[in-house]
Motif scaffolding. Sequence first.
Motif, PDB file in Angstrom:
ATOM      1  N   ALA A  57       0.832  -1.210   0.000  1.00 56.51           N
ATOM      2  CA  ALA A  57       0.000   0.000   0.000  1.00 56.51           C
ATOM      3  C   ALA A  57       0.866   1.260   0.000  1.00 56.51           C
ATOM      4  N   GLU A  58       1.945   1.263   0.774  1.00 57.08           N
ATOM      5  CA  GLU A  58       2.820   2.442   0.825  1.00 57.08           C
ATOM      6  C   GLU A  58       3.564   2.661  -0.491  1.00 57.08           C
ATOM      7  N   TYR A  59       3.961   1.593  -1.145  1.00 63.16           N
ATOM      8  CA  TYR A  59       4.603   1.754  -2.453  1.00 63.16           C
ATOM      9  C   TYR A  59       3.621   2.325  -3.475  1.00 63.16           C
ATOM     10  N   CYS A  60       2.362   1.910  -3.409  1.00 61.39           N
ATOM     11  CA  CYS A  60       1.353   2.470  -4.318  1.00 61.39           C
ATOM     12  C   CYS A  60       1.179   3.964  -4.074  1.00 61.39           C
ATOM     13  N   LYS A  61       1.179   4.352  -2.822  1.00 62.90           N
ATOM     14  CA  LYS A  61       1.057   5.774  -2.503  1.00 62.90           C
ATOM     15  C   LYS A  61       2.303   6.532  -2.946  1.00 62.90           C
ATOM     16  N   MET A  62       3.463   5.932  -2.740  1.00 60.68           N
ATOM     17  CA  MET A  62       4.713   6.602  -3.096  1.00 60.68           C
ATOM     18  C   MET A  62       4.802   6.856  -4.601  1.00 60.68           C
ATOM     19  N   TYR A  63       4.354   5.885  -5.402  1.00 66.27           N
ATOM     20  CA  TYR A  63       4.418   6.039  -6.854  1.00 66.27           C
ATOM     21  C   TYR A  63       3.107   6.556  -7.436  1.00 66.27           C
ATOM     22  N   SER A  64       2.249   7.127  -6.627  1.00 61.27           N
ATOM     23  CA  SER A  64       0.973   7.726  -7.049  1.00 61.27           C
ATOM     24  C   SER A  64       0.127   6.764  -7.871  1.00 61.27           C
ATOM     25  N   GLY A  65       0.185   5.490  -7.530  1.00 64.29           N
ATOM     26  CA  GLY A  65      -0.644   4.505  -8.201  1.00 64.29           C
ATOM     27  C   GLY A  65      -0.077   3.956  -9.486  1.00 64.29           C
ATOM     28  N   ASN A  66       1.152   4.309  -9.841  1.00 60.66           N
ATOM     29  CA  ASN A  66       1.769   3.750 -11.044  1.00 60.66           C
ATOM     30  C   ASN A  66       2.182   2.311 -10.734  1.00 60.66           C
ATOM     31  N   LEU A  67       1.321   1.368 -11.081  1.00 62.59           N
ATOM     32  CA  LEU A  67       1.542  -0.022 -10.709  1.00 62.59           C
ATOM     33  C   LEU A  67       2.717  -0.656 -11.446  1.00 62.59           C
ATOM     34  N   ASP A  68       3.090  -0.098 -12.597  1.00 58.72           N
ATOM     35  CA  ASP A  68       4.270  -0.623 -13.294  1.00 58.72           C
ATOM     36  C   ASP A  68       5.530  -0.378 -12.471  1.00 58.72           C
ATOM     37  N   GLU A  69       5.634   0.801 -11.881  1.00 54.82           N
ATOM     38  CA  GLU A  69       6.794   1.100 -11.037  1.00 54.82           C
ATOM     39  C   GLU A  69       6.769   0.279  -9.746  1.00 54.82           C
ATOM     40  N   VAL A  70       5.586   0.091  -9.192  1.00 58.01           N
ATOM     41  CA  VAL A  70       5.467  -0.728  -7.986  1.00 58.01           C
ATOM     42  C   VAL A  70       5.863  -2.167  -8.309  1.00 58.01           C
ATOM     43  N   GLN A  71       5.432  -2.653  -9.464  1.00 61.81           N
ATOM     44  CA  GLN A  71       5.775  -4.007  -9.887  1.00 61.81           C
ATOM     45  C   GLN A  71       7.285  -4.178  -9.994  1.00 61.81           C
ATOM     46  N   GLU A  72       7.954  -3.205 -10.609  1.00 58.19           N
ATOM     47  CA  GLU A  72       9.413  -3.289 -10.742  1.00 58.19           C
ATOM     48  C   GLU A  72      10.095  -3.235  -9.378  1.00 58.19           C
ATOM     49  N   GLU A  73       9.611  -2.374  -8.506  1.00 62.79           N
ATOM     50  CA  GLU A  73      10.235  -2.196  -7.195  1.00 62.79           C
ATOM     51  C   GLU A  73      10.098  -3.446  -6.321  1.00 62.79           C
ATOM     52  N   LEU A  74       8.930  -4.074  -6.368  1.00 56.75           N
ATOM     53  CA  LEU A  74       8.658  -5.217  -5.499  1.00 56.75           C
ATOM     54  C   LEU A  74       8.803  -6.562  -6.203  1.00 56.75           C
ATOM     55  N   ALA A  75       9.196  -6.551  -7.466  1.00 59.70           N
ATOM     56  CA  ALA A  75       9.360  -7.783  -8.253  1.00 59.70           C
ATOM     57  C   ALA A  75       8.066  -8.606  -8.264  1.00 59.70           C
ATOM     58  N   GLY A  76       6.965  -7.938  -8.547  1.00 58.15           N
ATOM     59  CA  GLY A  76       5.670  -8.608  -8.614  1.00 58.15           C
ATOM     60  C   GLY A  76       5.253  -8.824 -10.045  1.00 58.15           C
ATOM     61  N   GLU A  77       3.997  -9.123 -10.242  1.00 62.95           N
ATOM     62  CA  GLU A  77       3.468  -9.271 -11.597  1.00 62.95           C
ATOM     63  C   GLU A  77       2.149  -8.522 -11.706  1.00 62.95           C
ATOM     64  N   ARG A  78       1.928  -7.941 -12.869  1.00 67.22           N
ATOM     65  CA  ARG A  78       0.690  -7.190 -13.113  1.00 67.22           C
ATOM     66  C   ARG A  78      -0.441  -8.148 -13.411  1.00 67.22           C
ATOM     67  N   THR A  79      -1.613  -7.789 -12.934  1.00 64.69           N
ATOM     68  CA  THR A  79      -2.831  -8.512 -13.267  1.00 64.69           C
ATOM     69  C   THR A  79      -3.747  -7.561 -14.007  1.00 64.69           C
ATOM     70  N   GLN A  80      -4.886  -8.059 -14.413  1.00 65.83           N
ATOM     71  CA  GLN A  80      -5.815  -7.236 -15.181  1.00 65.83           C
ATOM     72  C   GLN A  80      -6.282  -6.018 -14.390  1.00 65.83           C
ATOM     73  N   ASP A  81      -6.524  -6.184 -13.096  1.00 65.30           N
ATOM     74  CA  ASP A  81      -7.038  -5.064 -12.300  1.00 65.30           C
ATOM     75  C   ASP A  81      -6.096  -4.631 -11.182  1.00 65.30           C
ATOM     76  N   GLY A  82      -4.842  -5.094 -11.226  1.00 68.03           N
ATOM     77  CA  GLY A  82      -3.951  -4.685 -10.149  1.00 68.03           C
ATOM     78  C   GLY A  82      -2.578  -5.313 -10.222  1.00 68.03           C
ATOM     79  N   LEU A  83      -2.216  -5.965  -9.119  1.00 61.35           N
ATOM     80  CA  LEU A  83      -0.836  -6.406  -8.941  1.00 61.35           C
ATOM     81  C   LEU A  83      -0.794  -7.595  -7.982  1.00 61.35           C
ATOM     82  N   ARG A  84       0.152  -8.512  -8.225  1.00 61.97           N
ATOM     83  CA  ARG A  84       0.429  -9.630  -7.310  1.00 61.97           C
ATOM     84  C   ARG A  84       1.901  -9.583  -6.943  1.00 61.97           C
ATOM     85  N   VAL A  85       2.179  -9.664  -5.656  1.00 57.32           N
ATOM     86  CA  VAL A  85       3.557  -9.672  -5.172  1.00 57.32           C
ATOM     87  C   VAL A  85       3.737 -10.941  -4.334  1.00 57.32           C
TER      88      VAL A  85
END
Length: 133
Positions: A57-85
Amino acid sequence: MRYERSKAPLALMEQIIMILVFALAAAVCLQAFVYSNSLSVKGEQENNAVSHAQEVAEYCKMYSGNLDEVQEELAGERTQDGLRVFYEEDQMTVVLAVTEQTDWLAKARVCVLDHNEQEIYSLNTAWQRGGHS
């Protein structure tokens, strides 16, 4: 001549009863220790789940909801409506699902799942879009 009965059987019965009482007390204590250990493990798992959910949640706030940047930072994967870490060390998965978006605000639900895909913890979060919070 008078015969006295031996008191050995009575002493043996006393000892058998005492052993049974101690065995019963040991069983109750063992059960209490097992239950307290399972509570401890569950509490530790819930604390880790809260920590992981807050981190996402804090990473989403830090990157203003840019889930691509959150994905790179946390090594997660994008989903259709969000993100999996994935958190392999704790065998947990954090799922972020965006629930609502406006021009200035986005809302999401963050769920932490265990290795059996059972929900451990969830929280709702929101962040400002298009700017820095």
